[in-house]
Design an enzyme around this catalytic site. Structure first.
Site, PDB file in Angstrom:
ATOM      1  N   ASP A   1      -0.509  16.087  -3.022  1.00  0.00           N
ATOM      2  CA  ASP A   1      -0.746  15.102  -4.080  1.00  0.00           C
ATOM      3  C   ASP A   1       0.383  15.193  -5.100  1.00  0.00           C
ATOM      4  O   ASP A   1       0.797  16.277  -5.497  1.00  0.00           O
ATOM      5  CB  ASP A   1      -2.101  15.362  -4.747  1.00  0.00           C
ATOM      6  CG  ASP A   1      -2.578  14.182  -5.562  1.00  0.00           C
ATOM      7  OD1 ASP A   1      -3.552  13.533  -5.149  1.00  0.00           O
ATOM      8  OD2 ASP A   1      -1.957  13.888  -6.610  1.00  0.00           O
TER       9      ASP A   1
ATOM     10  N   HIS B   1      -4.599   1.603   8.158  1.00  0.00           N
ATOM     11  CA  HIS B   1      -5.060   1.217   6.825  1.00  0.00           C
ATOM     12  C   HIS B   1      -6.542   0.877   6.869  1.00  0.00           C
ATOM     13  O   HIS B   1      -6.939  -0.117   7.469  1.00  0.00           O
ATOM     14  CB  HIS B   1      -4.261   0.028   6.277  1.00  0.00           C
ATOM     15  CG  HIS B   1      -4.681  -0.338   4.890  1.00  0.00           C
ATOM     16  ND1 HIS B   1      -4.123   0.231   3.759  1.00  0.00           N
ATOM     17  CD2 HIS B   1      -5.658  -1.181   4.444  1.00  0.00           C
ATOM     18  CE1 HIS B   1      -4.718  -0.259   2.686  1.00  0.00           C
ATOM     19  NE2 HIS B   1      -5.650  -1.118   3.063  1.00  0.00           N
TER      20      HIS B   1
ATOM     21  N   GLY C   1     -13.995   6.326  -8.738  1.00  0.00           N
ATOM     22  CA  GLY C   1     -12.698   6.755  -9.261  1.00  0.00           C
ATOM     23  C   GLY C   1     -11.555   6.566  -8.291  1.00  0.00           C
ATOM     24  O   GLY C   1     -10.511   7.212  -8.430  1.00  0.00           O
TER      25      GLY C   1
ATOM     26  N   HIS D   1      -8.751   8.128   1.810  1.00  0.00           N
ATOM     27  CA  HIS D   1      -8.133   9.451   1.838  1.00  0.00           C
ATOM     28  C   HIS D   1      -9.161  10.490   1.428  1.00  0.00           C
ATOM     29  O   HIS D   1     -10.109  10.185   0.691  1.00  0.00           O
ATOM     30  CB  HIS D   1      -6.906   9.519   0.919  1.00  0.00           C
ATOM     31  CG  HIS D   1      -7.164   9.045  -0.476  1.00  0.00           C
ATOM     32  ND1 HIS D   1      -7.208   7.702  -0.802  1.00  0.00           N
ATOM     33  CD2 HIS D   1      -7.403   9.720  -1.627  1.00  0.00           C
ATOM     34  CE1 HIS D   1      -7.458   7.582  -2.089  1.00  0.00           C
ATOM     35  NE2 HIS D   1      -7.604   8.793  -2.619  1.00  0.00           N
TER      36      HIS D   1
ATOM     37  N   CYS E   1       0.852  -1.195   0.000  1.00  0.00           N
ATOM     38  CA  CYS E   1       0.000   0.000   0.000  1.00  0.00           C
ATOM     39  C   CYS E   1       0.879   1.234   0.000  1.00  0.00           C
ATOM     40  O   CYS E   1       1.655   1.457   0.935  1.00  0.00           O
ATOM     41  CB  CYS E   1      -0.942   0.002   1.199  1.00  0.00           C
ATOM     42  SG  CYS E   1      -1.883   1.537   1.352  1.00  0.00           S
TER      43      CYS E   1
ATOM     44  N   CYS F   1       0.287   3.537   3.052  1.00  0.00           N
ATOM     45  CA  CYS F   1       0.910   2.994   4.262  1.00  0.00           C
ATOM     46  C   CYS F   1       2.417   3.253   4.232  1.00  0.00           C
ATOM     47  O   CYS F   1       3.011   3.594   5.266  1.00  0.00           O
ATOM     48  CB  CYS F   1       0.632   1.499   4.398  1.00  0.00           C
ATOM     49  SG  CYS F   1      -0.998   1.116   5.077  1.00  0.00           S
TER      50      CYS F   1
END
Ligand code: 5GP
Ligand code: ZN
Length: 112
Positions: free
Chosen positions: A29, A45, A92, A99, A3, A6
């Protein structure tokens, strides 16, 4: 488990951090869609909203308050911003670690 978020939470791959506390981290981002584009991510997670339980109500409220704080700190509180969480294929979602996007600094188009 493989991940990417993570790995950013653990520090094994770098993130451009803008906020950290015991429960969440926030970082820029990598492919920003707006002048301000930050991801607010729980340290634990959780795959998506689908996996949340009543015990996570505080966590979600906290994420919203972190978004509010970051909107102020990043200078978009007055001009306005969008917070959004993409969930599952039709939502999407590309990264399967819950998040919330904080987007601002430009006029957002209407959802459609
Ligand atoms: P989603 O489509 O799952 O809601 O959004 C995932 C977001 O994570 C995308 O906007 C994408 O640009 C961002 N992202 C994917 N990989 C990385 C990464 O390694 N680092 C950072 N900072 N952002 C990432
Ligand atoms: Zn994860």
């Amino acid at each position: 488990m493989d991940c990417i978020f993570c790995a950013i939470v653990e520090g094994s791959i770098p993130g451009d951090m803008v906020y950290e506390d015991d429960d969440v981290v926030a970082f820029k981002d990598i492919n920003p869609k707006a002048p301000v584009h930050v991801l607010i991510v729980p340290r634990r997670h959780v795959r998506s909203v689908n996996e949340l339980t009543e015990e996570d109500a505080g966590l979600i409220g906290h994420i919203c308050l972190v978004a509010r704080r970051l909107a102020h700190e990043l200078g978009v509180a007055q001009s306005g911003y969008r917070i959004v969480s993409n969930n599952g294929p039709d939502g999407g979602q590309e990264v399967d670690h819950l998040h919330v996007h904080l987007l601002g600094g430009r006029q957002m188009r209407a959802l459609g």
